[in-house]
Design an enzyme around this catalytic site. Structure first.
Site, mmCIF file in Angstrom:
data_model
loop_
_atom_site.group_PDB
_atom_site.id
_atom_site.type_symbol
_atom_site.label_atom_id
_atom_site.label_comp_id
_atom_site.label_asym_id
_atom_site.label_seq_id
_atom_site.Cartn_x
_atom_site.Cartn_y
_atom_site.Cartn_z
ATOM 1 C CG ASN A 1 3.925 -8.455 -12.971
ATOM 2 O OD1 ASN A 1 3.017 -9.188 -13.353
ATOM 3 N ND2 ASN A 1 4.048 -7.183 -13.343
ATOM 4 C CD GLN B 1 1.674 -10.778 0.818
ATOM 5 O OE1 GLN B 1 1.111 -10.742 -0.261
ATOM 6 N NE2 GLN B 1 2.285 -9.733 1.352
ATOM 7 N NE ARG C 1 7.936 -5.679 -17.318
ATOM 8 C CZ ARG C 1 7.811 -5.889 -18.606
ATOM 9 N NH1 ARG C 1 8.762 -6.516 -19.282
ATOM 10 N NH2 ARG C 1 6.723 -5.485 -19.255
ATOM 11 C CG ASP D 1 -2.283 -7.870 -19.990
ATOM 12 O OD1 ASP D 1 -1.312 -7.118 -20.125
ATOM 13 O OD2 ASP D 1 -2.366 -8.708 -19.075
ATOM 14 C CG HIS E 1 0.481 -9.586 -16.795
ATOM 15 N ND1 HIS E 1 -0.064 -8.654 -17.634
ATOM 16 C CD2 HIS E 1 1.289 -8.899 -15.952
ATOM 17 C CE1 HIS E 1 0.386 -7.455 -17.321
ATOM 18 N NE2 HIS E 1 1.216 -7.577 -16.291
ATOM 19 C CB ALA F 1 -0.929 -0.008 1.205
ATOM 20 N N GLY F 2 2.120 1.156 0.318
ATOM 21 C CA GLY F 2 3.000 2.324 0.253
ATOM 22 C C GLY F 2 3.576 2.536 -1.138
#
Ligand code: NAD
Ligand code: LMR
Length: 336
Positions: free
Chosen positions: A133, A114, A94, A161, A189, A14-15
């Site tokens: 990703n 998580q 990336r 996409d 993706h 969230a940051g």
């Protein structure tokens, strides 16, 4: 369906830049509609927690009528406690010249932890959207580490996409995006994704016919698809990184909103989401692949009736093979 009680939503990362864009859209009611109050859980790692606290201060200053509470935490089980939606954004992005799969080494472990924390703490009805990703394979990892949560409650974002393809196609046929239907993105993706126009209509007419009339028939359409449309959609993420110096943020947040809103409230027409394959359309069972889907009663349903021709088959198979290779790489790391 709008809920009369508040809905608790976790945003990881969230940051970061997507988290920042997402939080305000959700607080404004764009995710679950203007009648559903929301409680936000902003989950970060220690390095990002001050930024998330800053976001929480700004959310307070927004005086959003639908926003009941904002909690910032670095503890995943606390962050996911009782959540009905978990938006798993927190992961390294990336940079120029990288593929998304290059991120697996850094990001895969996040989704192990998580998945386990969601399994321990989330609401029974939780729906988990993976954005970080490589999103498809991260969804696979998180799901594998959450054995008590049905795999159908995990999906990964390929709506960006999808939206990119819709926008390019609408321009090409002089239509509005909401006049198009039947468009879908298949596979990963990644640059191997296959944006499929074979069943797309604009105002009820097949876009292949409209394009054929402009481009000199089916060969002209095929050339445009191979040389222009498919690479433009598939490489758009890299194009944005080149232009902005960092990866897409507001459009990614927007697509996340579209994805979760449709999943919760129902979709109109065909859209795209990466869901766990049951072997449909010859995509190996178990990987999370993008399919043409619609959402009914809170479930993604893979749409029937697509008939991939040889051109489509090759591309779908290549993207599916990449997903299998990513799964095998994660297995080799001991994370599956
Ligand atoms: P960012 O670097 O701006 O933010 C990522 C945030 O995640 C950081 O604040 C970081 O501290 C936090 N984080 C890292 N590990 C965490 C963890 N274990 N728990 C909680 N938070 C954690 O990156 P961004 O631009 O917001 O992108 C986030 C991810 O989304 C990247 O992996 C990016 O490639 C991906 N992305 C996916 C799509 C898609 O369509 N699927 C689109 C855009 C970006
Ligand atoms: C995107 O498609 O914009 C994101 O996945 C970011 C990236 O790495 O391209």
């Amino acid at each position: 369906m709008a809920a009369t009680r508040p809905v608790t939503i976790a945003i990881t990362g969230a940051g970061g830049q997507i988290g920042y864009a997402l939080a305000f859209r959700i607080a404004a009611g764009d995710l679950l509609g203007p009648e559903t109050r929301v409680r936000l859980r902003l989950l970060e790692i220690p390095q990002g927690v001050r930024a998330a606290e800053g976001t929480a201060l700004e959310l307070e200053d927004g005086a959003f009528p639908l926003l009941e509470a904002v909690d910032v935490t670095t503890d995943a089980e606390r962050g996911f406690d009782g959540v009905e939606h978990a938006l798993l954004v927190g992961a390294k992005p990336r940079g120029p010249g990288m593929t998304r799969a290059d991120l697996l080494g850094d990001n895969a472990a996040i989704f192990v932890a998580q998945g386990a924390a969601l399994n321990a703490a989330a609401d029974d009805a939780v729906r988990i959207t993976v954005v970080g990703n490589p999103a498809n394979t991260n969804a696979l990892i998180a799901s594998a580490h959450a054995p008590d949560i049905p795999a159908s409650r995990f999906s990964a974002l390929t709506r960006l996409d999808h939206n990119r393809g819709l926008a390019q196609l609408a321009n090409a046929v002089d239509a509005r995006v909401d006049e198009l239907d039947g468009f879908a993105v298949w596979g990963n993706h990644s640059a191997s994704m296959f944006p499929d126009v074979s069943r797309t209509t604009a105002r009820g007419d097949r876009v292949t016919g409209i394009l054929g009339a402009r481009l000199g028939g089916p060969d002209g359409v095929r050339e445009w698809l191979v040389d222009t449309f498919i690479p433009r959609v598939a490489n758009r993420g890299a194009e944005i990184i080149e232009a902005r110096g960092s990866s897409s943020a507001a459009s990614a947040a927007n697509a996340t909103i579209d994805h979760v809103r449709d999943w919760s409230l129902g979709s109109t027409g065909t859209t795209s989401a990466a869901v766990r394959s049951d072997g449909a359309y010859g995509i190996p069972a178990g990987v999370f692949a993008s399919f043409p889907v619609h959402a009914i009663d809170g479930e993604w349903v893979v749409q029937e009736g697509f008939e991939p021709d040889a051109f489509a088959r090759d591309r779908i198979d290549a993207s599916a093979a990449e997903l299998v290779a990513e799964r095998d790489a994660v297995r080799a790391l001991g994370l599956l």
